[in-house]
Design a protein around this motif. Structure first.
Motif, PDB file in Angstrom:
ATOM      1  N   ASP A 176       0.880  -1.299  -0.042  1.00 28.86           N
ATOM      2  CA  ASP A 176      -0.143   0.101   0.071  1.00 28.86           C
ATOM      3  C   ASP A 176       0.927   1.123  -0.177  1.00 28.86           C
ATOM      4  OD1 ASP A 176      -2.428  -1.320   0.093  1.00 28.86           O
ATOM      5  OD2 ASP A 176      -2.600  -1.069   2.401  1.00 28.86           O
ATOM      6  N   LEU A 177       1.894   1.144   0.852  1.00 31.06           N
ATOM      7  CA  LEU A 177       2.742   2.422   0.894  1.00 31.06           C
ATOM      8  C   LEU A 177       3.452   2.622  -0.124  1.00 31.06           C
ATOM      9  CD1 LEU A 177       4.313   1.823   4.588  1.00 31.06           C
ATOM     10  CD2 LEU A 177       2.769   3.721   3.907  1.00 31.06           C
ATOM     11  N   MET A 178       3.774   1.513  -0.925  1.00 32.82           N
ATOM     12  CA  MET A 178       4.617   1.556  -2.171  1.00 32.82           C
ATOM     13  C   MET A 178       3.652   2.197  -3.340  1.00 32.82           C
ATOM     14  SD  MET A 178       7.791   1.035  -2.641  1.00 32.82           S
ATOM     15  CE  MET A 178       9.047   0.454  -1.977  1.00 32.82           C
ATOM     16  N   ILE A 223       5.686   5.947   8.494  1.00 36.17           N
ATOM     17  CA  ILE A 223       6.495   5.754   7.269  1.00 36.17           C
ATOM     18  C   ILE A 223       6.223   6.287   6.280  1.00 36.17           C
ATOM     19  CG2 ILE A 223       7.054   3.578   5.970  1.00 36.17           C
ATOM     20  CD1 ILE A 223       6.446   1.769   8.273  1.00 36.17           C
ATOM     21  N   LEU A 224       5.017   6.624   5.995  1.00 37.81           N
ATOM     22  CA  LEU A 224       4.527   7.340   4.900  1.00 37.81           C
ATOM     23  C   LEU A 224       5.086   8.791   4.609  1.00 37.81           C
ATOM     24  CD1 LEU A 224       2.972   7.511   2.060  1.00 37.81           C
ATOM     25  CD2 LEU A 224       1.104   8.794   3.553  1.00 37.81           C
ATOM     26  N   ARG A 225       5.113   9.267   6.099  1.00 33.12           N
ATOM     27  CA  ARG A 225       5.954  10.698   6.082  1.00 33.12           C
ATOM     28  C   ARG A 225       7.260  10.736   5.584  1.00 33.12           C
ATOM     29  NH1 ARG A 225       4.568  14.962   4.789  1.00 33.12           N
ATOM     30  NH2 ARG A 225       2.872  15.174   6.406  1.00 33.12           N
ATOM     31  N   VAL A 262       3.975  15.390   1.139  1.00 32.36           N
ATOM     32  CA  VAL A 262       2.530  15.028   0.984  1.00 32.36           C
ATOM     33  C   VAL A 262       1.706  15.659   2.174  1.00 32.36           C
ATOM     34  CG1 VAL A 262       2.649  13.247  -0.642  1.00 32.36           C
ATOM     35  CG2 VAL A 262       2.525  12.910   1.840  1.00 32.36           C
ATOM     36  N   ASN A 263       0.530  15.993   2.156  1.00 33.37           N
ATOM     37  CA  ASN A 263      -0.558  16.146   3.239  1.00 33.37           C
ATOM     38  C   ASN A 263      -1.103  14.889   3.553  1.00 33.37           C
ATOM     39  OD1 ASN A 263      -0.197  18.853   3.130  1.00 33.37           O
ATOM     40  ND2 ASN A 263      -1.908  19.408   1.752  1.00 33.37           N
ATOM     41  N   ILE A 264      -0.943  14.576   4.869  1.00 32.41           N
ATOM     42  CA  ILE A 264      -1.433  13.517   5.550  1.00 32.41           C
ATOM     43  C   ILE A 264      -2.390  13.749   6.435  1.00 32.41           C
ATOM     44  CG2 ILE A 264      -0.879  11.342   6.969  1.00 32.41           C
ATOM     45  CD1 ILE A 264       1.933  11.511   5.882  1.00 32.41           C
ATOM     46  N   GLY A 274       3.521  12.594  12.212  1.00 32.34           N
ATOM     47  CA  GLY A 274       3.661  12.720  10.904  1.00 32.34           C
ATOM     48  C   GLY A 274       2.322  13.487   9.970  1.00 32.34           C
ATOM     49  N   ALA A 275       1.230  13.574  10.514  1.00 30.47           N
ATOM     50  CA  ALA A 275       0.137  13.959   9.816  1.00 30.47           C
ATOM     51  C   ALA A 275       0.066  15.468  10.057  1.00 30.47           C
ATOM     52  CB  ALA A 275      -1.264  13.361  10.553  1.00 30.47           C
TER      53      ALA A 275
END
Ligand code: 5AD
Ligand code: SF4
Ligand code: FES
Length: 368
Positions: free
Chosen positions: A217-219, A265-267, A273-275, A296-297
């Motif tokens: 999903d992250l990829m 991890i996404l951050r 990006v906006n999370i 991170g959000a």
């Protein structure tokens, strides 16, 4: 150097690295969170953007197996806000300097629905002097519809992929020709082509979902060059087919921790990006959204739907903010964001930096 630190200092992560990070526990997990918090501070700053959320209709033609407002749930009291109610909520967002709002609804593709959204977009811009950025979250639509809405002033669109693995996606949706993984992917591509800032996301802790799925999903988010992400834990709703699988789920605390790890991890993977710190996090932990902001959000969506309808937009059980109104959520979130040592970016649109650089590099490569 420990294995975690070795991975965290890498330029590029493999799927195995991501899976490893998703499995961290205890002090190693804390290292991950400290690292993602630093990246957030460096790239997007300790600032949080508000998006006023208007859940303008819970009428849905689809039947996602996890969702409380699915078409076949007979126990839902169906509603549609009046135009005046939508406009008054938009005015609230404008007067309170939220900078942007999200119009969210169940999924309909009828001509009257399409026209209604178009009209609302035009009206909102008119009464708020074009001061608000508007995001739509109204599901899968034809290209022509997406274009009409874009031309009427919607410049961001949220459409969660829900699960980026086709096999898993198919387990979560009925096989009736109306819930096709490929169509959903195509919709995301179309939105990007039209020029929207595109948001997507997944649910975390779904039945059958593995750490490998989540790493993929992250990829997927990275490879798709997504601009905005909303991810949160899967939560049961008793009037849905997936309620039958409730004994197969990870404990709530594990789903929550996995959600935090996905955000952190996404951050690290996608620094600009906006999370969103999603509401579902708070359904498990009173401080769920605050914790997400710390690691991170950078986006939060105060609910500005008129109070009397909120009980009827119940995607999952224990959804927070159903007894509150727009003012309550504003005051509540001001306190909550202050607790995280972040500041609310009032009066700003808060466009995704990733979108800006994505558009810029596309333009530059055309010029060359
Ligand atoms: N648990 C968590 N999230 C849910 N959503 C729908 N049902 C649930 C649930 N039971 C999410 C989906 C959808 C978004 C609007 O809400 O990801 O895209
Ligand atoms: Fe409808 Fe969206 Fe719920 Fe699916 S997730 S049933 S499309 S509201
Ligand atoms: Fe709605 Fe706290 S955000 S009551």
């Amino acid at each position: 150097m420990t294995e975690v630190n070795k991975i965290l200092t890498k330029e590029n992560f493999s799927n195995e690295d991501l899976e490893f990070l998703l499995g961290l526990q205890g002090s190693e997990k804390t290292l991950l969170f400290e690292h993602s918090a630093k990246i957030k501070e460096k790239y997007v700053g300790n600032r949080v953007y508000f998006r006023g959320l208007i859940e303008f209709s819970n009428i849905c033609s689809k039947n996602c197996l996890y969702c409380g407002i699915r078409h076949d749930n007979q126990f839902v009291n169906r509603y549609r806000l009046t135009d005046a109610e939508v406009l008054s909520a938009a005015r609230f967002a404008d007067e309170n300097n939220y900078g942007s709002l999200v119009l969210q609804s169940g999924e309909l593709e009828t001509g009257s629905f399409i026209k209604r959204v178009e009209k609302l977009l035009l009206e909102i811009h008119k009464i708020t002097g074009n001061r608000l950025r508007i995001t739509l979250s109204c599901g899968e639509q034809e290209k022509d519809t997406y274009r009409r809405w874009f031309d009427s002033g919607a410049h961001r669109y949220l459409l969660r992929i829900e699960a980026s693995d086709q096999e898993l996606y198919e387990k979560l949706h009925p096989y009736d020709g109306r819930h096709m993984f490929q169509r959903r992917r195509n919709c995301l591509n179309t939105l990007q082509e039209i020029g929207y800032q595109v948001g997507t996301g997944v649910m975390i802790g779904l039945p059958f979902q593995t750490l490998k799925n989540m790493a993929n999903d992250l990829m997927f988010l990275k490879e798709f060059e997504i601009d905005m992400v909303g991810m949160g834990p899967y939560l049961v709703h008793k009037n849905t087919p997936m309620f039958a699988l409730r004994d197969k789920l990870l404990p709530l605390e594990d789903r929550l921790q996995l959600s935090f790890k996905m955000i952190a991890i996404l951050r690290i993977l996608m620094k600009d990006v906006n999370i969103a710190a999603t509401t579902a996090l708070q359904a498990i932990d009173q401080l769920g959204r605050e914790k997400a902001i710390k690691i991170g959000a950078n986006v939060i969506m105060p609910n500005i739907t008129p109070g009397k309808y909120r009980d009827d937009y119940l995607l999952y059980q224990n959804k927070p903010c159903t007894d509150e109104n727009a003012d309550d959520c504003k005051t509540c979130l001001e306190v909550r964001v202050a607790l995280t040592d972040n500041e609310i970016a009032y009066g700003e649109w808060g466009d995704s930096e990733h979108f800006r650089s994505r558009i810029k590099s596309a333009t530059d490569s055309r010029v060359k």
